[in-house]
Design a protein around this motif. Structure first.
Motif, short mmCIF file in Angstrom:
data_model
loop_
_atom_site.label_atom_id
_atom_site.label_comp_id
_atom_site.label_asym_id
_atom_site.label_seq_id
_atom_site.Cartn_x
_atom_site.Cartn_y
_atom_site.Cartn_z
N LEU A 153 41.61 37.19 14.12
CA LEU A 153 40.86 36.69 12.79
C LEU A 153 39.76 35.87 13.62
CD1 LEU A 153 40.45 35.54 10.17
CD2 LEU A 153 42.15 33.77 10.76
N PHE A 154 39.88 35.22 14.87
CA PHE A 154 38.83 34.51 15.69
C PHE A 154 37.50 35.27 15.63
CE2 PHE A 154 37.00 33.61 19.76
CZ PHE A 154 36.47 32.19 19.59
N THR A 155 37.87 36.60 16.13
CA THR A 155 36.87 37.44 16.91
C THR A 155 36.24 37.79 15.60
OG1 THR A 155 38.23 38.07 18.78
CG2 THR A 155 36.45 39.57 17.73
N ILE A 156 36.34 38.21 14.44
CA ILE A 156 35.92 38.75 13.47
C ILE A 156 35.43 37.41 12.83
CG2 ILE A 156 36.37 39.25 11.04
CD1 ILE A 156 38.03 41.55 11.90
N CYS A 157 35.64 36.10 12.78
CA CYS A 157 35.10 35.12 12.14
C CYS A 157 34.00 34.76 13.05
CB CYS A 157 35.92 34.00 11.69
SG CYS A 157 37.00 34.44 10.20
N SER A 158 33.91 35.14 14.31
CA SER A 158 32.81 34.63 15.14
C SER A 158 31.46 35.55 14.65
CB SER A 158 33.03 35.07 16.54
OG SER A 158 33.28 36.16 16.83
N TRP A 159 31.67 36.45 13.75
CA TRP A 159 30.42 37.10 13.31
C TRP A 159 30.11 36.45 11.80
CZ3 TRP A 159 33.80 42.39 13.34
CH2 TRP A 159 34.26 42.57 14.50
N LEU A 160 30.58 35.77 11.26
CA LEU A 160 30.24 35.19 10.02
C LEU A 160 28.89 34.52 9.66
CD1 LEU A 160 33.71 33.43 8.77
CD2 LEU A 160 32.79 35.59 8.11
N THR A 200 39.66 46.42 6.05
CA THR A 200 38.73 45.48 4.93
C THR A 200 37.63 44.45 5.48
OG1 THR A 200 40.38 45.83 3.25
CG2 THR A 200 38.69 44.27 2.99
N VAL A 201 37.90 43.62 6.28
CA VAL A 201 37.12 42.79 6.74
C VAL A 201 36.16 43.25 7.95
CG1 VAL A 201 36.98 40.44 7.50
CG2 VAL A 201 38.95 40.97 6.26
N HIS A 202 36.78 43.84 8.72
CA HIS A 202 35.83 44.47 9.71
C HIS A 202 34.82 45.66 9.01
CE1 HIS A 202 35.45 46.08 14.26
NE2 HIS A 202 34.36 46.17 13.48
N VAL A 203 35.33 46.51 8.20
CA VAL A 203 34.61 47.22 7.55
C VAL A 203 33.40 46.49 6.80
CG1 VAL A 203 34.67 48.96 5.69
CG2 VAL A 203 36.53 49.04 7.19
N ALA A 204 33.59 45.53 5.86
CA ALA A 204 32.63 44.93 5.52
C ALA A 204 31.40 44.63 6.32
CB ALA A 204 33.31 43.70 4.56
N HIS A 205 32.00 43.91 7.38
CA HIS A 205 30.83 43.54 8.51
C HIS A 205 30.09 44.52 8.94
CE1 HIS A 205 29.49 42.26 12.32
NE2 HIS A 205 30.01 43.10 13.08
N ALA A 206 30.74 45.97 9.28
CA ALA A 206 30.23 47.04 9.56
C ALA A 206 28.76 47.64 8.82
CB ALA A 206 31.02 48.32 9.94
N HIS A 207 28.97 47.20 7.44
CA HIS A 207 27.95 47.84 6.65
C HIS A 207 26.55 46.99 6.91
CE1 HIS A 207 31.34 49.75 4.66
NE2 HIS A 207 30.23 50.45 4.00
N ARG A 208 26.67 46.00 7.92
CA ARG A 208 25.23 45.35 8.21
C ARG A 208 24.59 46.39 9.36
NH1 ARG A 208 23.72 41.00 11.90
NH2 ARG A 208 25.81 40.71 12.22
N LEU A 209 25.32 46.63 10.55
CA LEU A 209 24.85 47.33 11.58
C LEU A 209 25.10 48.76 11.77
CD1 LEU A 209 24.55 44.22 13.96
CD2 LEU A 209 22.74 45.09 12.70
N ARG A 210 26.16 49.07 10.91
CA ARG A 210 26.55 50.43 11.54
C ARG A 210 26.65 51.21 10.06
NH1 ARG A 210 26.19 49.99 16.66
NH2 ARG A 210 27.26 48.33 17.47
N GLY A 211 25.71 50.97 8.86
CA GLY A 211 25.72 51.76 7.77
C GLY A 211 25.65 53.04 8.11
N SER A 212 24.85 53.45 9.22
CA SER A 212 24.69 55.03 9.15
C SER A 212 25.85 55.79 9.43
CB SER A 212 23.85 55.20 10.69
OG SER A 212 24.62 54.68 11.84
N ARG A 213 27.10 55.14 9.62
CA ARG A 213 28.28 55.71 9.32
C ARG A 213 28.49 56.57 8.01
NH1 ARG A 213 32.12 51.21 11.97
NH2 ARG A 213 31.32 51.26 14.26
#
Lengths: 205, 205
Positions: free
Chosen positions: B164-171, B103-116
């Motif tokens: 969690l730390f890694t994913i939140c470094s993208w916020l 869920t969280v990583h997937v939400a993030h991926a829609h910014r730069l990896r939407g071509s999936r």
């Protein structure tokens, strides 16, 4: 006794199949998604994610299919369900189920749940349009590289099998050309004919 | 000795942090995503998914962050990393990491990896537009319901914390309004100052 919150045609089927496979004592509560019961306050109090499955245990609520499958197997099943004594096979099983959750299920979700990622009607239509291709790509990696046969991890039925079966039951609705997926189609038939699968499908009707 | 394939600013950071926490003997191979090295045949032979992390073990290749974190912890770490003797806490840890992955990583991926999920330029722009909202929603569930503090699962550092730390470094890059996320921001600072985190960040530069 476990209580599992589920819905017809949802990914909760995988967990119900496993409960049947290990002959666990459980109660199934069936939500009606057409009435949006998963969004009602009583269910939000159980699972604020508003999704199924959720499992009520003596210790609290558990969500997320990969976690639930592992929990059921470790609590009720033989260790062959999770790779036996091999730490590496155990890890490969988690890898497979994580791929189903974060890539394959996500590709499928862009057909009917695109509003998680956009509110634009034209964008939603564009997302739906690519699902046959992105699902085929995601599942082809399983067909070509991950699936060992006759079960996902080889000779033993593991917690990967009900999960793959459940997701592959969506391929037709997703418009996927399955002609290049003979291994996965044969697997689907193999899992479908098991008594536990039949019992789970009856419970979720 | 393990060999981990990673890239700067990628989710591979979580696994490298954990390798440092458990003081494992490992080699890091850094891929240059700006040169698309993850798509080159030599890496596709290692991980046909074309993503990082991938870990080369004596038994074979392992991918998917939830599986890798669990493998590293079970092989090298104290059992407190995975919930100690409690089967339920062990399951809650898998639940948390599965939520981050699917869920969280997937939400993030829609910014730069939407071509999936679409090739339509306007749809890609629509996907990017909603990322601040969908990421905030996904992370707010952690802030409000899942995070216990001072670490994700309470008093013990577990395999949820570097993830969690890694994913939140993208916020920040995702444009998320973090003013309603005080628990998560404090957690990020807490993990950042740990020597293992600092060592991992150095390895991935």
């Amino acid at each position: 006794m476990l209580k599992i919150f589920a819905a017809p045609k949802s990914v909760a089927l995988a967990s119900v199949i496993l409960l049947e496979e290990v002959k666990a004592d459980y109660e199934a509560v069936i939500l009606d998604f057409s009435r949006n019961e998963q969004r009602e306050p009583t269910y939000q109090a159980i699972n604020p994610k508003g999704r199924v499955p959720a499992v009520l245990t003596e210790d609290g609520i558990l969500t997320e299919t990969p976690a639930i499958l592992l929990y059921i197997a470790q609590r009720f099943g033989p260790d062959t369900l999770t790779g036996g004594q091999s730490a590496f096979v155990f890890a490969k099983i988690q890898e497979f189920n994580s791929y189903l959750a974060s890539t394959v299920h996500v590709a499928h979700a862009h057909r009917l749940r695109g509003s998680r990622w956009t509110d634009d009607p034209q964008a939603l239509e564009a997302l739906r349009k690519k699902v046959p291709e992105s699902m085929l790509q995601a599942v082809s990696l399983i067909e070509d590289d991950l699936f060992q046969g006759p079960f996902v991890m080889g000779e033993d039925y593991t917690i990967c099998d009900p999960y793959l079966f459940t997701i592959c039951s969506w391929l037709k609705g997703d418009g996927v050309d399955t002609s290049r997926l003979p291994g996965i189609l044969a697997h689907r038939d193999r899992i479908l004919e098991r008594p536990a699968t039949q019992a789970a499908l009856s419970r979720l009707q």
